[in-house]
Design a protein around this motif. Structure first.
Motif, PDB file in Angstrom:
ATOM      1  N   GLN A  88     142.063  36.959  43.441  1.00 20.26           N
ATOM      2  CA  GLN A  88     141.782  35.459  43.972  1.00 20.26           C
ATOM      3  C   GLN A  88     141.230  34.767  43.620  1.00 20.26           C
ATOM      4  O   GLN A  88     140.755  33.847  42.768  1.00 20.26           O
ATOM      5  N   GLN A 109     144.780  26.296  47.467  1.00 16.98           N
ATOM      6  CA  GLN A 109     144.026  27.395  48.245  1.00 16.98           C
ATOM      7  C   GLN A 109     145.224  26.450  50.482  1.00 16.98           C
ATOM      8  O   GLN A 109     145.298  27.716  50.752  1.00 16.98           O
ATOM      9  N   LEU A 165     146.009  31.685  44.746  1.00 13.84           N
ATOM     10  CA  LEU A 165     146.681  31.765  45.612  1.00 13.84           C
ATOM     11  C   LEU A 165     147.566  33.320  46.619  1.00 13.84           C
ATOM     12  O   LEU A 165     147.010  33.750  47.610  1.00 13.84           O
TER      13      LEU A 165
END
Length: 292
Positions: A88, A109, A165
Motif C-alpha cells: 500500500q 484509495q 489500493l
C-alpha cells in the motif's frame, strides 16, 4: 421533597469517537506524505516510517506484555503487513513522488470500501445489503466530487495508486480472515518490521536515498510515525476486531473530502464547492453502510 439530581450528559461512546478520529488522522497522512516526498525519495520515506514505527511499537508491545504471534499466526501477520503496509504505502508514496496530488491518491484509495465489500463477500461470507450497496454508490459519488477540478494525471502514478489500493483492500480482508486473533500492538509491530527490509532493499535498488531537506523530512516522518503509523493503525486494527470489514472499509469514503479540507487548512489549498458536496455525500454513504 429532596431535589432530584441533575441528569448528567450521556458519555461519549468510543464506537462514535474512534471512527471519526481514524478518518481525520488517516487523511492527515496524505498531507504529510506530500511534504515528506518533496524532501526525500518516496521509498526512503517509506522505509524510514516502517523502521522507526516498527521499533516503537515493538517497545510498546514489550512494555505492555502483549502476546506475540507465533507459528502460522506469525506468518499470517507478516503477509498482512506486506500487503497492508509495504504494497500500500510503497505504491502510494511512489505515486505522490511522481507528482500525483495527495487528494487524488485519497480519491483512488476511497474506492477501498467497494473492493473490500467484494472481497469480504467472497472470502469472509459477509452479507452486503441493498442499503449498503446504495451507500457505496452515494459514497463513491462523494469520493469523486471531493477532489474533482484539480487533477494532474500521470499514468504511472495512477497505476501505482491502484496497486496500493489493492494492497490495502487485500490486507484488510486477509487480516480479518487469518489474523483476527493477533494482538493489536504486537501485530502492528510485526506489520512494520516485516515491511521495513523490503522497503530498504527497494530504496537502495531503485533510488538515490538522499535527503534534500532534513527539517521537512524529520517533521513529516515524526507525524507519519507517531500519528499515522502508530495511532491510525492501532485504531484500524482495533476496529477490524470489533466491526465487519465492509463497515470499516466504508470509512475510507470520507478520506478524500477530509484530505481536501486539511489541505486547505494546512497548506492553503482552496476548498471548492465540489469538495464540500463530496464531504456531505461521503458522510451520507458511510451512514448508509454502517448504520445497524
Amino acid at each position: 421533597m429532596p431535589e432530584e439530581p441533575a441528569a448528567s450528559a450521556p458519555p461519549v461512546r468510543a464506537d462514535a469517537v474512534i471512527p471519526a478520529a481514524f478518518v481525520v488522522l488517516w487523511s492527515s497522512a496524505f498531507i504529510a506524505a506530500v511534504i515528506g516526498t518533496d524532501a526525500a525519495p518516496p521509498l526512503l520515506l517509506t522505509f524510514s516510517r516502517f523502521a522507526v514505527a516498527g521499533v516503537l511499537l515493538a517497545l510498546i508491545a514489550v512494555v505492555s506484555k502483549s502476546p506475540w504471534p507465533r507459528g502460522r499466526l506469525l506468518l499470517h501477520a507478516i503477509v498482512t503487513g506486506l500487503l497492508m503496509q509495504a504494497v500500500q504505502f510503497g505504491a502510494f508514496y511512489m505515486a505522490i513522488g511522481e507528482g500525483l496530488p495527495g487528494g487524488v491518491v485519497a480519491l483512488i484509495q476511497g474506492f477501498n470500501p467497494v473492493l473490500i465489500a467484494l472481497l469480504a463477500g467472497m472470502f469472509l461470507g459477509e452479507r452486503i445489503t441493498g442499503r449498503q450497496w446504495c451507500g457505496f454508490v452515494v459514497g463513491g459519488a462523494g469520493v469523486g466530487l471531493a477532489v474533482v477540478g484539480a487533477l494532474d494525471f500521470s499514468a504511472t502514478a495512477i497505476v501505482l495508486s491502484f496497486v496500493g489500493l489493492l494492497g490495502l483492500s487485500a490486507g484488510t480482508v486477509y487480516q480479518k480472515r487469518f489474523a483476527q486473533d493477533v494482538d493489536v500492538r504486537s501485530g502492528t509491530a510485526v506489520h512494520f518490521l516485516a515491511g521495513a527490509p523490503v522497503m530498504g532493499v527497494m530504496t537502495l535498488a531503485f533510488e538515490d536515498p538522499e535527503v534534500s531537506d532534513w527539517g521537512a523530512f524529520c517533521g513529516s516522518l515524526a507525524w507519519i510515525v507517531l500519528v499515522n503509523s502508530v495511532g491510525t493503525f492501532l485504531l484500524l486494527n482495533f476496529m477490524l476486531k470489533k466491526r465487519a470489514a465492509s463497515r470499516v472499509g466504508a470509512l475510507f469514503f470520507l478520506t478524500p473530502a477530509v484530505t481536501a479540507l486539511l489541505a486547505w487548512l494546512v497548506i492553503g489549498q482552496a476548498l471548492g464547492c465540489s469538495a464540500i458536496v463530496g464531504l456531505l455525500l461521503g458522510g451520507a454513504g458511510v451512514l448508509l453502510v454502517t448504520r445497524k
